[in-house]
Design an enzyme around this catalytic site. Sequence first.
Site, PDB file in Angstrom:
ATOM      1  N   LYS A  74     -24.386 -21.615 -45.040  1.00 40.37           N
ATOM      2  CA  LYS A  74     -25.444 -20.626 -44.872  1.00 40.37           C
ATOM      3  C   LYS A  74     -26.360 -21.064 -43.737  1.00 40.37           C
ATOM      4  O   LYS A  74     -26.665 -22.256 -43.586  1.00 40.37           O
ATOM      5  CB  LYS A  74     -26.231 -20.475 -46.179  1.00 40.37           C
ATOM      6  CG  LYS A  74     -27.316 -19.400 -46.130  1.00 40.37           C
ATOM      7  CD  LYS A  74     -28.019 -19.255 -47.467  1.00 40.37           C
ATOM      8  CE  LYS A  74     -29.114 -18.209 -47.435  1.00 40.37           C
ATOM      9  NZ  LYS A  74     -29.790 -18.044 -48.746  1.00 40.37           N
ATOM     10  N   SER A 149     -29.977 -13.523 -50.669  1.00 39.16           N
ATOM     11  CA  SER A 149     -29.924 -13.645 -49.220  1.00 39.16           C
ATOM     12  C   SER A 149     -28.670 -14.339 -48.699  1.00 39.16           C
ATOM     13  O   SER A 149     -28.443 -14.368 -47.482  1.00 39.16           O
ATOM     14  CB  SER A 149     -31.158 -14.428 -48.746  1.00 39.16           C
ATOM     15  OG  SER A 149     -31.161 -15.751 -49.283  1.00 39.16           O
ATOM     16  N   SER A 173     -30.575 -15.854 -54.923  1.00 38.18           N
ATOM     17  CA  SER A 173     -29.866 -15.632 -53.665  1.00 38.18           C
ATOM     18  C   SER A 173     -28.473 -16.230 -53.585  1.00 38.18           C
ATOM     19  O   SER A 173     -27.770 -16.018 -52.604  1.00 38.18           O
ATOM     20  CB  SER A 173     -30.702 -16.148 -52.487  1.00 38.18           C
ATOM     21  OG  SER A 173     -31.796 -15.301 -52.257  1.00 38.18           O
TER      22      SER A 173
END
Length: 504
Positions: A74, A149, A173
């Site tokens: 990420k 996210s 997330s």
Amino acid sequence: MSVQSIRELKRLLQTKKLSVKELVHETYKNLEKNPFGAVLDLNLQASIDEAEKVQNRINQGEDGSLLGIPVVHKDVLVTKKWKTTAGSKFLKNYVSAFDATVVKNLFEAGMVCVGKASCDEFAMGSANQNCAYGKCSNPWDQLAVPGGSSGGSAALVGGNFVPVATGTDTGGSIRQPAAMCGISGLKPTYGRVSRWGLIAYASSLDQAGPLTKSAYDCGLVMNSMAGYDMKDSTSFPEPNPDFCKFMNEGFSDSSIVRPLEKVSIGIPKEYLAAVSNSVLPAFQEAIRTFEFLGASIREISLPSTPYSVAAYYVIAPAEASSNLAKFDGIRFGQRSRGVKSLEELYTRSRTEGFGEEVKRRILVGTFVLSHGYYDAYYLQALKVRNLVIADFDAAFKECNFILSPTSPVVAWDINGSPDLQKSEANFEGVPKEYLADILTVGASLAGLPAISIPCGILEVNNRNRPIGLQIIGKRFEEPQVLQVANAFQTETHWHTLSSSEDLV
């Protein structure tokens, strides 16, 4: 090539049917097309260099469970050889001088980084639509959001482009995008995984974790990802357990008919009140599966649930307003030109560098910390957080685990919003995306481990959208949470389904 599990890939690599370099080349070729808008950076040479080093380790007889396995990180985890932008214009082309501890740990375990995954800007969002470099879509239905996210990470695993991706979870997330992309995602206990090198959103909530195809694969990754780190003052100073220990103790043995016979599972009535009618049938079927596996099911209460979203959206923005103060156009990142004063430099750099959602949360956070409002908002939110923690502590005196859907709804349409008919009436003016976090923010506020695993499919406009099941455990009991999740996955097939299959 589409491979379901880490163990399958490992067998191919260990038997020399596939080399690490070949695997990396093929993965790169697929990621180069930027599937689902989920890829933010690639560096083929860096990936090949890592692959060659790992291949030498395999050739010398080393037998690590993650050797040669590709991983995408990420884009809030800093990396020395790949850009780290946190999905923001403010950090466009930024390359870190060091690797985050999570990145370093997985590299040392033999994983090969093949790229950086899209995310909501500074991890602020529930749909991966706030990234400055473009929106991300769902691998099951490209008209739908992937969740956020960590949506880019989830989309690449759910679309069978990589077997593992890292994510971060502040209020859901990891779990929410895992649910919406039909994969498994674990939020560890706060402090279990180092936050060193994680670009902070809310420091008392942020926690990194794995997104994979199965609970077992989550355990394999956690064995290397987790661990004490003296550079993180909130890191848990104890040796790691074997996160696969309980999953290896007979759960795959078909002779054990009721492996969860001694397990008690609680269903929070407040959570069920928020779940949409489209998700409820799959959750009820999951309950029946756990009963078949021997678990006892009981209703429990988490009475502070109605206030948890409000508390989260005070605490997290407050911490964000502090954490993002360093992005001012002076030391690194976006720096506006043609300014005539220091104040103008700050103002223009931040105005031009931050997206609308990040600005909104900074403003909210600054407001609730300001003189005259600190007591009314921030301190009250901290009191609610303590009540949430007390609720979970009381609930775990009645049961071993807590079960709920991961999200009250399936993935909603891109440019749309979640249909939250059961909960939006009492929160007029609050963004619906915020309200969709109601089932995940509790475990985050309490710092508890929680996993999302697939438990069903809902057909929407002739396309399939996955449904996720959340299992919450006691602090530092990730092996037990994974054990229960693995038992469910041994009995069901949802985690084996592919977004490329025709399931209608």
